[in-house]
Design a protein around this motif. Structure first.
Motif, PDB file in Angstrom:
ATOM      1  N   MET A 106     -47.096 -91.236 -48.899  1.00 36.29           N
ATOM      2  CA  MET A 106     -46.736 -89.322 -49.257  1.00 36.29           C
ATOM      3  C   MET A 106     -45.767 -88.694 -49.351  1.00 36.29           C
ATOM      4  O   MET A 106     -45.104 -88.594 -49.253  1.00 36.29           O
ATOM      5  CB  MET A 106     -48.752 -89.005 -49.608  1.00 36.29           C
ATOM      6  N   LEU A 107     -46.095 -89.239 -47.741  1.00 33.80           N
ATOM      7  CA  LEU A 107     -45.415 -88.161 -46.723  1.00 33.80           C
ATOM      8  C   LEU A 107     -43.241 -88.596 -47.136  1.00 33.80           C
ATOM      9  O   LEU A 107     -42.210 -87.361 -47.030  1.00 33.80           O
ATOM     10  CB  LEU A 107     -45.874 -87.766 -45.595  1.00 33.80           C
ATOM     11  N   LEU A 108     -43.854 -89.700 -47.547  1.00 29.48           N
ATOM     12  CA  LEU A 108     -41.818 -90.171 -47.401  1.00 29.48           C
ATOM     13  C   LEU A 108     -41.456 -90.028 -49.163  1.00 29.48           C
ATOM     14  O   LEU A 108     -41.404 -89.476 -49.419  1.00 29.48           O
ATOM     15  CB  LEU A 108     -42.189 -91.270 -47.757  1.00 29.48           C
ATOM     16  N   ARG A 109     -42.674 -90.006 -49.728  1.00 29.70           N
ATOM     17  CA  ARG A 109     -42.107 -90.143 -51.180  1.00 29.70           C
ATOM     18  C   ARG A 109     -42.633 -88.747 -52.187  1.00 29.70           C
ATOM     19  O   ARG A 109     -41.783 -88.127 -53.503  1.00 29.70           O
ATOM     20  CB  ARG A 109     -43.392 -91.402 -52.228  1.00 29.70           C
ATOM     21  N   ALA A 110     -42.989 -87.811 -51.907  1.00 32.93           N
ATOM     22  CA  ALA A 110     -43.450 -85.889 -52.438  1.00 32.93           C
ATOM     23  C   ALA A 110     -41.815 -85.998 -52.486  1.00 32.93           C
ATOM     24  O   ALA A 110     -41.017 -85.553 -51.109  1.00 32.93           O
ATOM     25  CB  ALA A 110     -43.928 -85.489 -51.825  1.00 32.93           C
ATOM     26  N   ASP A 111     -41.281 -84.765 -53.730  1.00 32.86           N
ATOM     27  CA  ASP A 111     -40.511 -84.432 -53.943  1.00 32.86           C
ATOM     28  C   ASP A 111     -40.829 -83.212 -52.974  1.00 32.86           C
ATOM     29  O   ASP A 111     -39.420 -82.673 -52.471  1.00 32.86           O
ATOM     30  CB  ASP A 111     -40.287 -84.251 -55.290  1.00 32.86           C
ATOM     31  N   LEU A 112     -41.418 -82.537 -52.339  1.00 33.45           N
ATOM     32  CA  LEU A 112     -41.715 -81.138 -52.008  1.00 33.45           C
ATOM     33  C   LEU A 112     -42.902 -81.734 -51.438  1.00 33.45           C
ATOM     34  O   LEU A 112     -43.454 -82.127 -51.317  1.00 33.45           O
ATOM     35  CB  LEU A 112     -41.110 -80.080 -53.315  1.00 33.45           C
ATOM     36  N   VAL A 113     -43.159 -80.976 -49.664  1.00 38.89           N
ATOM     37  CA  VAL A 113     -43.946 -81.289 -48.937  1.00 38.89           C
ATOM     38  C   VAL A 113     -43.949 -79.437 -48.597  1.00 38.89           C
ATOM     39  O   VAL A 113     -42.825 -78.953 -47.632  1.00 38.89           O
ATOM     40  CB  VAL A 113     -43.694 -82.055 -47.927  1.00 38.89           C
ATOM     41  N   SER A 155     -36.565 -80.282 -48.404  1.00 39.17           N
ATOM     42  CA  SER A 155     -37.746 -80.298 -49.218  1.00 39.17           C
ATOM     43  C   SER A 155     -38.999 -80.252 -47.904  1.00 39.17           C
ATOM     44  O   SER A 155     -40.331 -80.322 -48.659  1.00 39.17           O
ATOM     45  CB  SER A 155     -37.536 -81.228 -50.256  1.00 39.17           C
ATOM     46  N   THR A 156     -39.048 -79.447 -47.358  1.00 42.71           N
ATOM     47  CA  THR A 156     -40.122 -79.723 -46.474  1.00 42.71           C
ATOM     48  C   THR A 156     -39.856 -77.811 -46.388  1.00 42.71           C
ATOM     49  O   THR A 156     -39.442 -77.256 -45.505  1.00 42.71           O
ATOM     50  CB  THR A 156     -40.031 -79.966 -45.306  1.00 42.71           C
ATOM     51  N   ILE A 157     -41.377 -77.826 -46.687  1.00 44.02           N
ATOM     52  CA  ILE A 157     -41.560 -75.560 -46.531  1.00 44.02           C
ATOM     53  C   ILE A 157     -43.491 -75.946 -44.805  1.00 44.02           C
ATOM     54  O   ILE A 157     -44.194 -76.264 -45.091  1.00 44.02           O
ATOM     55  CB  ILE A 157     -42.129 -75.382 -48.212  1.00 44.02           C
ATOM     56  N   ILE A 158     -42.351 -75.158 -44.428  1.00 40.26           N
ATOM     57  CA  ILE A 158     -43.828 -74.644 -42.925  1.00 40.26           C
ATOM     58  C   ILE A 158     -44.538 -72.823 -43.838  1.00 40.26           C
ATOM     59  O   ILE A 158     -43.675 -71.958 -43.844  1.00 40.26           O
ATOM     60  CB  ILE A 158     -43.216 -75.423 -42.070  1.00 40.26           C
ATOM     61  N   MET A 159     -45.710 -73.443 -43.304  1.00 40.91           N
ATOM     62  CA  MET A 159     -46.207 -71.913 -43.664  1.00 40.91           C
ATOM     63  C   MET A 159     -47.298 -71.586 -42.470  1.00 40.91           C
ATOM     64  O   MET A 159     -48.006 -73.076 -42.094  1.00 40.91           O
ATOM     65  CB  MET A 159     -46.793 -72.236 -44.999  1.00 40.91           C
ATOM     66  N   LYS A 160     -47.777 -70.655 -42.577  1.00 39.79           N
ATOM     67  CA  LYS A 160     -49.043 -69.572 -41.786  1.00 39.79           C
ATOM     68  C   LYS A 160     -49.353 -68.808 -41.441  1.00 39.79           C
ATOM     69  O   LYS A 160     -49.137 -67.784 -42.218  1.00 39.79           O
ATOM     70  CB  LYS A 160     -48.954 -70.416 -39.788  1.00 39.79           C
ATOM     71  N   LEU A 203     -39.613 -69.483 -52.062  1.00 41.85           N
ATOM     72  CA  LEU A 203     -39.097 -70.773 -51.334  1.00 41.85           C
ATOM     73  C   LEU A 203     -39.076 -72.020 -51.989  1.00 41.85           C
ATOM     74  O   LEU A 203     -37.799 -73.096 -51.522  1.00 41.85           O
ATOM     75  CB  LEU A 203     -40.176 -70.586 -50.176  1.00 41.85           C
ATOM     76  N   ILE A 204     -39.753 -72.022 -52.680  1.00 40.03           N
ATOM     77  CA  ILE A 204     -39.857 -74.323 -53.583  1.00 40.03           C
ATOM     78  C   ILE A 204     -38.843 -73.664 -53.905  1.00 40.03           C
ATOM     79  O   ILE A 204     -37.518 -74.440 -54.640  1.00 40.03           O
ATOM     80  CB  ILE A 204     -40.861 -74.221 -54.460  1.00 40.03           C
ATOM     81  N   ASP A 205     -37.878 -72.836 -54.641  1.00 41.79           N
ATOM     82  CA  ASP A 205     -36.427 -72.690 -55.606  1.00 41.79           C
ATOM     83  C   ASP A 205     -35.642 -72.672 -54.893  1.00 41.79           C
ATOM     84  O   ASP A 205     -34.575 -73.699 -55.264  1.00 41.79           O
ATOM     85  CB  ASP A 205     -36.325 -71.436 -56.291  1.00 41.79           C
ATOM     86  N   GLY A 206     -35.822 -72.982 -53.133  1.00 45.95           N
ATOM     87  CA  GLY A 206     -34.372 -72.029 -52.717  1.00 45.95           C
ATOM     88  C   GLY A 206     -34.542 -74.036 -51.886  1.00 45.95           C
ATOM     89  O   GLY A 206     -33.401 -74.563 -51.823  1.00 45.95           O
ATOM     90  N   ALA A 207     -35.674 -74.099 -51.756  1.00 44.09           N
ATOM     91  CA  ALA A 207     -35.682 -76.227 -51.148  1.00 44.09           C
ATOM     92  C   ALA A 207     -35.173 -76.601 -52.224  1.00 44.09           C
ATOM     93  O   ALA A 207     -34.690 -77.952 -52.467  1.00 44.09           O
ATOM     94  CB  ALA A 207     -37.301 -76.018 -51.024  1.00 44.09           C
ATOM     95  N   GLU A 208     -35.476 -76.336 -53.364  1.00 42.39           N
ATOM     96  CA  GLU A 208     -34.747 -77.726 -54.397  1.00 42.39           C
ATOM     97  C   GLU A 208     -33.692 -77.854 -54.428  1.00 42.39           C
ATOM     98  O   GLU A 208     -33.087 -77.900 -54.918  1.00 42.39           O
ATOM     99  CB  GLU A 208     -35.808 -76.878 -56.204  1.00 42.39           C
ATOM    100  N   ASN A 209     -32.900 -75.836 -54.897  1.00 43.93           N
ATOM    101  CA  ASN A 209     -31.420 -75.703 -54.479  1.00 43.93           C
ATOM    102  C   ASN A 209     -30.472 -76.467 -53.357  1.00 43.93           C
ATOM    103  O   ASN A 209     -29.276 -76.584 -54.135  1.00 43.93           O
ATOM    104  CB  ASN A 209     -31.289 -74.267 -55.039  1.00 43.93           C
ATOM    105  N   SER A 210     -31.769 -76.340 -52.355  1.00 50.87           N
ATOM    106  CA  SER A 210     -30.480 -76.185 -51.422  1.00 50.87           C
ATOM    107  C   SER A 210     -29.929 -77.917 -50.624  1.00 50.87           C
ATOM    108  O   SER A 210     -30.904 -78.615 -51.235  1.00 50.87           O
ATOM    109  CB  SER A 210     -31.188 -75.704 -50.256  1.00 50.87           C
TER     110      SER A 210
END
Length: 419
Positions: free
Chosen positions: A67-74, A99-104, A144-151
């Motif tokens: 899952m960590l390898l194949r997911a389009d976004l984490v 395509s990885t976003i960290i949040m806290k 942020l998801i938009d940014g991750a998709e386009n970067s």
């Protein structure tokens, strides 16, 4: 993507209420997922899979790695210093360049060497998320998801510092069945937890025990499930009050209450020992209860632990004499004064209305005010507690605490008159 071509968002985080050991606050991670992460990802067309629902032995095994390898976004929420979440984030950074976003949560600190990485922050009020903050955070995360998709730039520090590193590849074999099984597991566990919480709100603790016991089979060592199972078990009082307390004690001992910094665990363990003392009058049980409540209050300034610590001091005073009795009475008074000083600013804050623990704050404050002899103010706060429409068992718990607080005041006043 899955077999239908829908992109997959894999969410790495814990679930239930977890304690942030830096701030001592309990955070409802389910609220984070349901109010911020899932709606933001699904609005962008993602199939959302939550990592904690993937069934494995407790080790990071093949399904998790795939899952960590194949997911389009984490999306990785590392609030509360969740070790598994931080480790899985590191695995993702090693496997995918972007395509990885960290949040806290905003008041938690970053763990390990993550200070140089962009991290999305959101805010809890009490253990829940306010409606305004949920709306803000959901919109910000969607951006942020938009940014991750386009970067095309890597967000992984591994690929940033090793730009010639090649991302590994795997076939599509078994990936779709993994997605389906993860969603099934997610739905099953969510249904059990919802059933357990609904039963608690309805004072149906027998049904709550069944639900949380089944959830425990899926996640044997999870702190949140063990806490709710212990609570439901001693509240159910079956087959007898005493035996239920012993059963609940066995459950909560798996969380090592004498060593933990989690105020929910110390409070539950303290409550069990307090009730064992009420049943048996064994002074060892009262000493143990007071020690656990003191740990939860002194380390984390938790108001529930503080109120019950003061009550234990009162009971210890009744069994003591001379200077020991005076010491316990003064300790009870000072502890309640500290709890009042802790709670009043919370109630007066601009964000109080967005908290989810109103009734327990009002209940605790009323008890402390009754015990301190501030009766008029206590009655006003009690009215606010009742306006929160508490469940039957919550009203019973409040009444028990009120009677104990009033008795403590009466005993203290009679001792002063006698002295």
């Amino acid at each position: 993507m899955d077999a239908s071509g829908q992109p997959v968002c894999f969410v790495v985080m814990g679930f239930g209420r977890k304690t942030d050991y830096e701030s001592g606050r309990a955070l409802d991670l389910d609220a984070t997922y349901s109010e911020i992460i899932a709606p933001a990802a699904e609005a962008k067309g993602y199939r959302c899979i939550r990592g904690d629902k993937i069934s494995h032995t407790g080790l990071i095994d093949l399904p998790m790695y795939e899952m960590l390898l194949r997911a389009d976004l984490v999306i990785a929420d590392i609030s509360t210093g969740n070790v598994n979440a931080v480790y899985e984030l590191g695995v993702r950074h090693a496997l995918r360049p972007r395509s990885t976003i960290i949040m806290k949560e905003s008041r938690g600190r970053l763990y390990f060497d993550l200070n140089h990485i962009n991290t999305f922050e959101y805010e809890h009020l009490g253990d829940d998320i306010g409606s305004r903050e949920a709306r803000r955070a959901k919109a910000a995360l969607a951006a942020l998801i938009d940014g991750a998709e386009n970067s095309r730039n890597p967000d992984s520090p591994v690929y940033t510092f090793l730009p010639k590193l090649q991302q590994p590849r795997l076939t599509d074999e078994e990936y779709e069945s993994l997605l389906d099984s993860a969603e099934d597991e997610q739905a099953r566990l969510a249904t059990l937890l919802e059933a357990g919480e609904t039963a608690i709100k309805s004072s149906d603790f027998g049904s709550a025990v069944l639900a949380f016991s089944s959830a425990r089979e899926l996640r044997p060592g999870d702190t949140y499930i063990l806490q709710r199972l212990a609570l439901s078990t001693y509240k159910a009082a079956k087959p007898s009050k005493f035996s239920a307390l012993i059963d609940a004690l066995r459950i909560i001992e798996d969380l090592h209450p004498d060593e933990t910094n989690d105020p929910e665990t110390t409070g539950l363990a303290g409550a069990i020992h307090k009730r064992l003392w009420q049943e048996s009058k064994d002074p060892v049980q009262l000493e143990r209860a007071s020690r656990l409540y003191r740990r939860g209050f002194e380390i984390r300034r938790d108001y529930y632990n503080g109120e019950n610590l003061a009550l234990c001091y009162d009971w210890l005073a009744e069994a003591a004499s001379g200077s020991d009795r005076v010491f316990y009475r003064i300790s009870a008074m000072r502890t309640r004064q500290e709890v009042v000083a802790l709670l009043k600013p919370i109630i007066e804050s601009d964000t109080f209305q967005e908290r989810s623990d109103h009734k327990w704050i009002f209940a605790t404050l009323a008890h402390c005010l009754f015990a301190l002899g501030q009766t008029d103010e206590a009655i006003a706060v009690e009215t606010k507690f009742r306006e929160e429409r508490p469940a039957a068992w919550e009203v019973q718990t409040f009444e028990e605490g009120k009677s104990a607080a009033q008795r403590a005041r009466e005993m203290s006043e009679s001792e002063l008159e006698a002295g």
